[in-house]
Design a protein around this motif. Structure first.
Motif, mmCIF file in Angstrom:
data_model
loop_
_atom_site.group_PDB
_atom_site.id
_atom_site.type_symbol
_atom_site.label_atom_id
_atom_site.label_comp_id
_atom_site.label_asym_id
_atom_site.label_seq_id
_atom_site.Cartn_x
_atom_site.Cartn_y
_atom_site.Cartn_z
ATOM 1 N N ASP A 1 -9.210 2.307 11.448
ATOM 2 C CA ASP A 1 -8.075 2.469 10.550
ATOM 3 C C ASP A 1 -7.826 3.959 10.335
ATOM 4 O O ASP A 1 -8.579 4.650 9.660
ATOM 5 C CB ASP A 1 -8.365 1.759 9.225
ATOM 6 C CG ASP A 1 -7.137 1.657 8.354
ATOM 7 O OD1 ASP A 1 -6.547 2.710 8.069
ATOM 8 O OD2 ASP A 1 -6.761 0.537 7.979
ATOM 9 N N ASP B 1 -8.060 1.063 0.137
ATOM 10 C CA ASP B 1 -8.258 2.505 0.014
ATOM 11 C C ASP B 1 -8.848 2.779 -1.367
ATOM 12 O O ASP B 1 -8.181 3.250 -2.273
ATOM 13 C CB ASP B 1 -6.919 3.229 0.198
ATOM 14 C CG ASP B 1 -7.077 4.741 0.207
ATOM 15 O OD1 ASP B 1 -8.220 5.218 0.080
ATOM 16 O OD2 ASP B 1 -6.047 5.439 0.305
ATOM 17 N N GLY C 1 0.787 -1.218 0.000
ATOM 18 C CA GLY C 1 0.000 0.000 0.000
ATOM 19 C C GLY C 1 0.822 1.272 0.000
ATOM 20 O O GLY C 1 2.010 1.285 -0.336
ATOM 21 N N SER D 1 -4.312 -1.684 1.345
ATOM 22 C CA SER D 1 -4.438 -0.241 1.304
ATOM 23 C C SER D 1 -4.574 0.265 -0.129
ATOM 24 O O SER D 1 -5.394 -0.207 -0.902
ATOM 25 C CB SER D 1 -3.217 0.373 2.014
ATOM 26 O OG SER D 1 -3.197 1.765 1.968
ATOM 27 N N HIS E 1 -3.348 0.150 10.426
ATOM 28 C CA HIS E 1 -3.514 0.030 8.979
ATOM 29 C C HIS E 1 -2.810 -1.200 8.420
ATOM 30 O O HIS E 1 -2.788 -1.385 7.219
ATOM 31 C CB HIS E 1 -2.968 1.293 8.311
ATOM 32 C CG HIS E 1 -3.395 1.484 6.887
ATOM 33 N ND1 HIS E 1 -4.716 1.454 6.472
ATOM 34 C CD2 HIS E 1 -2.677 1.701 5.761
ATOM 35 C CE1 HIS E 1 -4.777 1.659 5.164
ATOM 36 N NE2 HIS E 1 -3.555 1.799 4.706
ATOM 37 N N LEU F 1 -7.149 5.114 6.617
ATOM 38 C CA LEU F 1 -8.361 5.217 5.813
ATOM 39 C C LEU F 1 -9.203 6.416 6.232
ATOM 40 O O LEU F 1 -9.854 7.054 5.401
ATOM 41 C CB LEU F 1 -9.185 3.934 5.925
ATOM 42 C CG LEU F 1 -8.636 2.700 5.199
ATOM 43 C CD1 LEU F 1 -9.618 1.542 5.325
ATOM 44 C CD2 LEU F 1 -8.351 2.983 3.734
#
Length: 443
Positions: free
Chosen positions: A357, A328, A220, A295, A400, A360
């Motif tokens: 999170d 995400d 991510g 992510s 995360h 996010l």
């Protein structure tokens, strides 16, 4: 029947404890020793003894499974690995084709640390002459003579006292100022290969695995090449993965302040990721392929798979599982544009979400709309997607990385990947809402 009970029943059917082959007897004893660490070990071992006397008694099998569940033994990775090792010992070895080359050395033990080999494809800019961990930067590779992608492999050290789910690193609090393979997860080497040698090496390792399997991890936002390699090695080690671990590293800057740059770069990388997935599926002969996106990387992975399913549906059917953790992605776009395109996947998509999170939450503040990885009131429930609320199972600072940071999430992925168990077959609890069903981890 859970994995541990299944292993016990299968071993007894093969003569355990007294009349089994030596390898089976050894793994059976190792599983009992793993169970003996629990406070409720006496009751569990008594249930096993009763089953040894009456192996066909289904009520005794259920009693053992219930005792294991009550003691939360199936959440312990050491016991899960012991059970999986027992099942592997019971399984006849897969024969390699006569012309197959010698299996690659996937993992070696070096005194007080293990070495896991992981493979990579990246469209990061290569920095010649830098140390292995810094061989690829956070810039786009726009000058590559043979296209943007570079291929290769890394050796990753896993300390012998490694804690499940942890990515051990030097700590100033412990007065540690440099990487030590005996204490930390370290990138020991990063060797670049041409595409032909890269895919040949992958094919060899995949052929040598029991299920002809591989997983591809797409990291991510705010992740360097080094940390993507380390995370891939840690996941492969903790999951006891038998096949080839691979990661695709797009040019994240590896900086908290570079969110918008990373967002542009994952868009730039998505066509390269799509092409790599197509080449991988066509070239490696893998029968079981697991895709794991985290992510912002889930954004590129989901779109790449959707495009592949549309353009080459037969090839895309080689994909066994698609796992999106803390994705995400705009929730509405995922629900209406992406998820329907993933409906042709071999199995339902697994989505891990969280209401705690922080990354996010920051993304939602930037974009103004909920993300697909949010839980709580905005929990995304979509046909063809098994959504799991992972709230509360993370211990990392940014909340995360729960997909790899906490034992319960790893345990769930273990069952998903190793046993192909769907959500209703794992240690999850259903939650029924007006919008549909999602799942939570059992307390």
């Amino acid at each position: 029947m859970d994995l541990i009970t299944s292993a016990v029943v299968a071993a007894i059917a093969h003569g355990a404890p007294g009349n089994a082959p030596e390898a089976v007897a050894s793994h059976y004893q190792r599983l009992k020793l793993a169970i003996a660490r629990f406070d409720s070990a006496a009751a569990i071992l008594a249930a096993i003894a009763a089953l040894e006397a009456e192996p066909a008694n289904t009520q005794l099998q259920l009693a053992l499974s219930a005792a294991l569940s009550t003691a939360k033994v199936p959440e312990d990775m050491e016991t899960l690995f012991a059970a999986q090792g027992l099942l592997d010992a019971l399984r006849p070895p897969a024969a390699l084709p006569p012309t197959a080359p010698a299996p690659a050395d996937k993992s070696a033990v070096v005194s007080n640390y293990a070495v896991v080999k992981v493979y990579f494809a990246t469209d990061r800019q290569r920095d010649v002459g830098k140390p292995p961990a810094q061989r690829f930067s956070g810039e786009r590779n726009i000058m590559g003579g043979n296209g943007p992608l570079s291929y290769g492999s890394c050796d990753i050290s896993i300390p012998r006292d490694h804690r499940m789910g942890q990515l051990e690193s030097p700590s100033l609090w412990r007065l540690e100022f440099r990487d030590d393979p005996a204490k930390h997860v370290v990138v020991l080497s990063a060797d670049v290969q041409d595409s032909d040698n890269f895919f040949a090496a992958l094919k060899t390792q995949i052929r040598a695995s029991a299920g002809k399997s591989a997983f591809i991890f797409v990291h991510g936002y705010n992740v360097s090449f080094e940390d993507a390699a380390r995370r891939t090695g840690q996941m492969a080690y903790d999951l006891g993965f038998d096949g080839a671990p691979v990661f695709y590293s797009w040019p994240s800057r590896g900086e908290v302040a570079s969110y918008t740059i990373d967002e542009n770069n994952i868009e730039w990388s998505t066509p390269h990721l799509t092409a790599f997935l197509g080449d991988f599926l066509a070239s490696t002969e893998a029968a079981q392929v697991y895709l794991v996106g985290h992510s912002m990387g889930s954004r590129g992975l989901a779109r790449a798979v959707a495009d592949l399913l549309a353009a080459q549906p037969q090839l895309a059917q080689k994909i066994t599982e698609i796992i999106l953790s803390a994705p995400d992605i705009d929730a509405a776009i995922f629900k209406h544009d992406i998820a329907p395109k993933l409906a042709g996947a071999r199995n339902p998509v697994t989505l891990y979400a969280s209401s705690q999170d922080l990354a996010l939450a920051a993304s939602k503040a930037v974009h103004g709309y909920a993300r697909a990885g949010d839980s709580g009131a905005g929990m995304l429930i979509v046909a063809g997607v098994e959504t799991i609320d992972a709230t509360g199972v993370d211990t990392s600072f940014m909340k995360h990385s729960y997909f790899a940071e906490k034992r319960s999430a790893l345990s769930d992925m273990f069952y998903l990947i190793r046993n192909h168990a769907r959500a209703d077959q794992r240690f999850l609890e259903p939650v029924d809402t007006a919008a549909g069903r999602y799942w939570t981890f059992k307390p």
